[in-house]
Design a protein around this motif. Structure first.
Motif, mmCIF file in Angstrom:
data_model
loop_
_atom_site.group_PDB
_atom_site.id
_atom_site.type_symbol
_atom_site.label_atom_id
_atom_site.label_comp_id
_atom_site.label_asym_id
_atom_site.label_seq_id
_atom_site.Cartn_x
_atom_site.Cartn_y
_atom_site.Cartn_z
ATOM 1 N N LYS A 69 3.049 2.719 -8.464
ATOM 2 C CA LYS A 69 3.806 2.940 -9.893
ATOM 3 C C LYS A 69 4.366 1.564 -10.582
ATOM 4 O O LYS A 69 5.181 1.559 -9.379
ATOM 5 N N PRO A 70 4.516 0.775 -11.527
ATOM 6 C CA PRO A 70 3.192 0.975 -12.142
ATOM 7 C C PRO A 70 2.381 0.404 -12.014
ATOM 8 O O PRO A 70 2.156 -0.289 -11.339
ATOM 9 N N LYS A 108 1.400 -4.612 -10.952
ATOM 10 C CA LYS A 108 0.671 -4.453 -11.211
ATOM 11 C C LYS A 108 -0.627 -3.849 -10.172
ATOM 12 O O LYS A 108 -1.242 -2.490 -10.423
#
Length: 516
Positions: A387-388, A402
């Motif tokens: 994550k993210p 990401k």
């Protein structure tokens, strides 16, 4: 202006360059406003990038339509006029339905058109439709049919075509970082783009229908040579690249289960192409060829094996077996399993294998786990370890980290599915069993501003063709060769599976078999 001067003006020839330019501009202004409206409404990037993208699309559209018009007219003359006139009327009809019924002209729409009877289609006829077609279709068609043209020389055609293609290629390269956005919206963009929406999708629907009826080149008859109970599960991965597998030295531990599986063999491999249809074909065919040879499932089925094909993907060659199960079929068969994810494809396989009435079973699973651009939608939430993650194209382009997190989660999910499959096969004590995983192609994840896949092999970065190739076999099933090449290709699958299923065949090539 008196009538005589007007007639003389209409009869005055114009150059083919001018004619093609007029048709190109008219095509964009009359029929492609919904296309540009969609682009404007669905780009959330900064103003300079958005302006450059839209300007590039305008120029590319003008040049491609100019090129098509010029070539059609120069090479086909009167036939070219007729084709352009017909396209003007179809353009107008398509635009009317887009504006009136909020549809897009995609593969499904064209398929419905091909399957619609006159009695059904006549319900759409109205005075507004006819008026629209006359204003936006018939009048432009008359211009294409009646306007005198000076064709010019072949040398001019070559110069104009070369310049147009050069500018188009330059703009495409300049916008290569828009691959993710285009991939996310490709259906809508293609469905609004006139005349290419119905031209391309008509060809696609026709080719699919022909492919389903295609007679592949039959391979020489084979024979199963023993009565041992043996099952092979061939898992065809989607867009899985070697570079992001822990098993190949990736920095993240995203193969925690497979890395602990005893007996798992890891091979270096390359795909034969960077797109699905060619990659899957190469996995299933005995040799690299542009011809359609009898693919592995069909051949094994014809030879006497029990063959199952499960998919929530597409792009395979025509599969002629009794048990072809799509995602729709499987979701009805297993209503309690989430149909959004590839776990559906693996559900109930133990029971299916044990219920087989034959001694040789081949199960082919065509996944979609790592298909972009929205990687985060390809796995259940519990596998979102890194994550993210990027949840849309705009996030992916602004923050590649990401995007990579989401992609790595798809590999983690793949690890879970494959490891569970191995555990299931290991528990089948009365069967010799094997699982093979190989990807159709690799994937770009923002390196050099490139995303997804599909680059020509000569230009493609290695991440788009370096793929994982994993093999597990139960104890005592087969021994591996010790003198295999350092890097294997996808055709090894066909011959290795024939060996595993004990199929003796003139089509078998021991040089492309990983087993002794």
């Amino acid at each position: 202006m008196n009538n005589q001067k007007l007639k003389n003006l209409i009869k005055k020839p114009i150059s083919l360059f001018a004619f093609s330019a007029i048709v190109s501009v008219a095509t964009m202004l009359l029929y492609n406003i919904p296309f540009f409206n969609y682009v404007v409404e669905h780009t959330n990037q900064s103003t300079p990038i958005r302006v450059f993208l839209i300007a590039s699309l305008v120029v590319v559209m003008l040049l491609v339509n100019f090129l098509m018009t010029y070539l059609v007219m120069y090479l086909m003359r009167i036939v070219g006029r007729i084709l352009l006139a017909i396209m003007a009327i179809i353009n107008a009809t398509s635009l009317y339905f887009i504006l009136t019924y909020n549809i897009i002209i995609d593969e499904v729409t064209i398929g419905n058109v091909f399957n619609t009877r006159y009695s059904e289609a006549s319900g759409f006829f109205s005075w507004s439709l006819w008026a629209f077609i006359i204003a936006f279709g018939v009048l432009p068609a008359l211009f294409c049919l009646l306007q005198p043209i000076k064709m010019g020389k072949a040398k001019q055609m070559g110069r104009y075509c070369g310049i147009s293609l050069g500018i188009v290629l330059a703009l495409l390269l300049a916008n290569i970082n828009q691959t993710l956005w285009i991939g996310q919206h490709d259906t809508e963009l293609g469905g609004y783009l006139q005349p290419w929406s119905y031209l391309v999708n008509s060809i696609r629907v026709t080719s699919i229908r022909m492919a389903k009826q295609a007679e592949e080149i039959k391979l020489p008859d084979g024979k199963i040579t023993d009565n041992d109970k043996a099952v092979v599960v061939l898992v065809i991965g989607e867009s899985a690249r070697k570079a992001n597998f822990q098993l190949y030295g990736y920095k993240r531990a995203n193969n925690p289960r497979l890395s602990k599986q005893q007996g798992l063999k890891v091979f270096q491999a390359q795909s034969c192409a960077t797109f699905t249809t060619a990659g899957v074909k190469a996995i299933l065919e005995p040799k690299n060829s542009s011809d359609l040879y009898e693919p592995l499932p069909n051949y094994a089925f014809r030879t006497g094996a029990d063959v199952v094909w499960r998919t929530i993907n597409w792009g395979e060659p025509p599969i002629h077996i009794d048990e072809y199960e799509s995602g729709i079929v499987l979701s009805k068969k297993y209503p309690n399993v989430d149909k959004r994810y590839d776990e559906l494809l693996f559900t109930g396989l133990r029971e299916r294998i044990e219920s087989s009435t034959k001694n040789k079973v081949l199960i082919v699973i065509h996944t979609s786990t790592s298909h972009g651009p929205n990687y985060a939608s390809k796995y259940p939430k519990k596998f979102e370890v890194y994550k993210p993650v990027a949840h849309n194209v705009e996030e992916s382009e602004k923050n590649v980290a990401k995007l990579v997190n989401a992609y790595d989660n798809t590999i983690l999910y793949t690890d879970y599915l494959l490891s569970n499959m191995i555990d299931t096969l290991r528990s089948l004590k009365d069967w010799k069993s094997s699982m093979i995983f190989i990807s159709d192609h690799g994937e770009s994840l923002g390196e050099n501003n490139m995303f997804m896949h599909g680059m020509p092999m000569k230009l493609a970065p290695k991440v788009q063709y370096e793929i994982p190739f994993l093999v597990w076999t139960s104890d005592g099933y087969r021994e591996y060769k010790s003198n295999l090449p350092e890097v294997l290709e996808q055709h090894y699958i066909f011959h290795s599976v024939l060996n595993l299923l004990s199929i003796k065949s003139p089509a078998y090539n021991k040089d492309y078999d990983i087993f002794k």
